[in-house]
Design a protein around this motif. Structure first.
Motif, PDB file in Angstrom:
ATOM      1  N   GLY A   1      -7.087  37.323  35.252  1.00 41.49           N
ATOM      2  CA  GLY A   1      -6.300  38.466  35.570  1.00 41.49           C
ATOM      3  C   GLY A   1      -7.614  38.722  36.500  1.00 41.49           C
TER       4      GLY A   1
ATOM      5  N   TYR B   1      -0.095  31.728  34.728  1.00 41.95           N
ATOM      6  CA  TYR B   1      -1.277  33.055  34.535  1.00 41.95           C
ATOM      7  C   TYR B   1      -1.797  33.726  32.759  1.00 41.95           C
ATOM      8  CZ  TYR B   1      -3.161  37.996  35.056  1.00 41.95           C
ATOM      9  OH  TYR B   1      -3.825  38.684  35.188  1.00 41.95           O
TER      10      TYR B   1
ATOM     11  N   GLU C   1      -3.034  36.297  30.894  1.00 41.25           N
ATOM     12  CA  GLU C   1      -3.481  38.113  30.828  1.00 41.25           C
ATOM     13  C   GLU C   1      -4.410  37.787  30.088  1.00 41.25           C
ATOM     14  OE1 GLU C   1      -2.102  41.298  32.922  1.00 41.25           O
ATOM     15  OE2 GLU C   1      -4.148  40.574  31.975  1.00 41.25           O
TER      16      GLU C   1
ATOM     17  N   LEU D   1      -0.107  45.728  30.780  1.00 40.20           N
ATOM     18  CA  LEU D   1      -1.112  44.820  31.821  1.00 40.20           C
ATOM     19  C   LEU D   1      -1.951  45.240  32.804  1.00 40.20           C
ATOM     20  CD1 LEU D   1       2.612  42.258  32.701  1.00 40.20           C
ATOM     21  CD2 LEU D   1       1.185  42.068  31.295  1.00 40.20           C
TER      22      LEU D   1
ATOM     23  N   GLY E   1      -2.183  41.289  36.921  1.00 39.58           N
ATOM     24  CA  GLY E   1      -0.570  40.272  36.127  1.00 39.58           C
ATOM     25  C   GLY E   1       0.827  41.614  36.241  1.00 39.58           C
TER      26      GLY E   1
ATOM     27  N   PHE F   1       3.731  32.159  32.254  1.00 36.82           N
ATOM     28  CA  PHE F   1       2.254  33.651  32.616  1.00 36.82           C
ATOM     29  C   PHE F   1       2.872  34.260  30.881  1.00 36.82           C
ATOM     30  CE2 PHE F   1       2.122  38.014  34.610  1.00 36.82           C
ATOM     31  CZ  PHE F   1       1.754  38.222  33.416  1.00 36.82           C
TER      32      PHE F   1
END
Lengths: 168, 193
Positions: free
Chosen positions: B120, B146, B148, B156, B160, B172
């Motif tokens: 983040g 990634y 979040e 997001l 993100g 993700f």
């Protein structure tokens, strides 16, 4: 149901919170909790007024700018009032303590309140604004709060391992 | 779906102050260390709290082998320029962003990570962009994961959103089902905390 025994009130990071806790509200809180009032903030200039007020109310105020671990202090508390940081929230929930999160939209991004509001909706904590903190404390029913079951990284890591071709 | 046979990939963990670091350390704790070695932790230059937390954890992993007491350390810690500090004017941010990109690119070229984890902070954008660029140019390969932040329930973060829209992450993750519904290419695998 409010417990009238002398308990510790532990307030975390109240740069926002303490400014809303004027003498009137402190007096109200002390009626329920008395005893011990721990504060954590970064400004020496905030210390004196808070101490002055608490002196009138027989509240013990402890302040510190940084603690390597607040877990011990949280364990001693019977109620935690905190800002909306995810670290503070989850550390408190993980230790199974009742929590009131004070969301101050003047001082932080909106997104900080999303987490507190979601967890409040799921009844894991109570949410308040600086202006509504007092009535939240007056009306709270801590026994109605649901225990929070901590999450874990295993499912995410399993998917990552699978993606990388490692045996899972 | 990418099936890469990796032998102890070099990996980067991008951390930042506050709750982010705790979430990242939850992931690192769960990783099988022999699969993800050596580990590079990256935080912003102005962040004084994240790396110490990672250092404490890595110290707990140091083991001594046999009589020779060889101390095996598998982690390095580094700080990176941020594109923009909170409150910084957007005009000066052009120059500092450029500096951040160059610094990130240099780090990526030097480390050549095979796996990048970020969750983040804005510091991860120049790093992921550099790694992604190398991928596109065929000059390197990093799998970018990634995750979040758990504080993001309905929207997001900017990092993100960028990584999602530009499809720069290989996987993700979001930590709330509401977000997974809003962003269907994201994966929801529960909460980290």
């Amino acid at each position: 149901v409010i417990d009238k025994e002398a308990r510790r009130l532990y307030i975390m990071d109240p740069i926002q919170t303490s400014q809303s806790l004027e003498e009137k509200k402190l007096r109200n809180l002390s009626g329920y909790f008395v005893f011990h009032f721990m504060l954590w903030w970064n400004g020496e200039d905030l210390v004196k007024p808070i101490c002055a007020v608490s002196g009138n109310l027989n509240l013990q105020v402890e302040h510190f700018t940084f603690l390597p671990s607040i877990a011990d202090s949280i364990r001693e508390a019977s109620l935690v009032i905190s800002h909306a940081g995810s670290g503070s929230i989850f550390e408190t929930l993980r230790l199974g303590k009742p929590l009131i999160v004070v969301v101050n939209e003047d001082l932080m991004d909106n997104h900080q309140s999303e987490l507190a509001e979601e967890l409040a909706e799921q009844n894991h904590l109570l949410c308040a604004h600086p202006q509504t903190l007092r009535e939240t404390v007056e009306a709270m029913d801590l026994h109605a709060l649901q225990p929070y079951i901590p999450g874990e990284a295993r499912p995410v890591v399993a998917l990552i391992n699978e993606f990388l071709g490692f045996p899972v | 779906q990418q099936n890469v046979s990796l032998d102890s990939p070099i990996n980067i963990h991008v951390t930042s102050a506050g709750g982010h670091t705790a979430e990242m350390m939850n992931i690192v704790t769960e990783l099988q260390k022999d699969r993800f070695t050596p580990r590079y932790y990256v935080a912003a230059l102005t962040d004084n709290m994240s790396l110490p937390k990672a250092q404490v954890y890595e110290k707990s992993l140091i083991h001594v082998e046999g009589d020779r007491e060889t101390i095996i350390e598998n982690a390095e810690f580094m700080q990176i320029y941020r594109s923009r500090e909170v409150g910084q004017s957007y005009i000066t941010a052009i120059a500092t962003t450029l500096r951040a990109i160059l610094h990130a690119m240099w780090l990526i070229i030097r480390i050549r990570p095979q796996v990048i984890f970020c969750n983040g902070p804005g510091t991860c954008i120049p790093l992921c962009a550099s790694a992604f660029l190398l991928k596109v140019l065929g000059l390197g390969w990093s799998s970018i994961f990634y995750i979040e932040s758990i504080a993001r329930v309905k929207k997001l973060s900017l990092s993100g959103l960028l990584l999602y829209k530009l499809r720069m992450a290989d996987q993700f993750f979001v930590q709330w089902p509401q977000l997974q519904q809003k962003y269907p290419r994201a994966q929801y695998a529960g909460r980290l905390m």
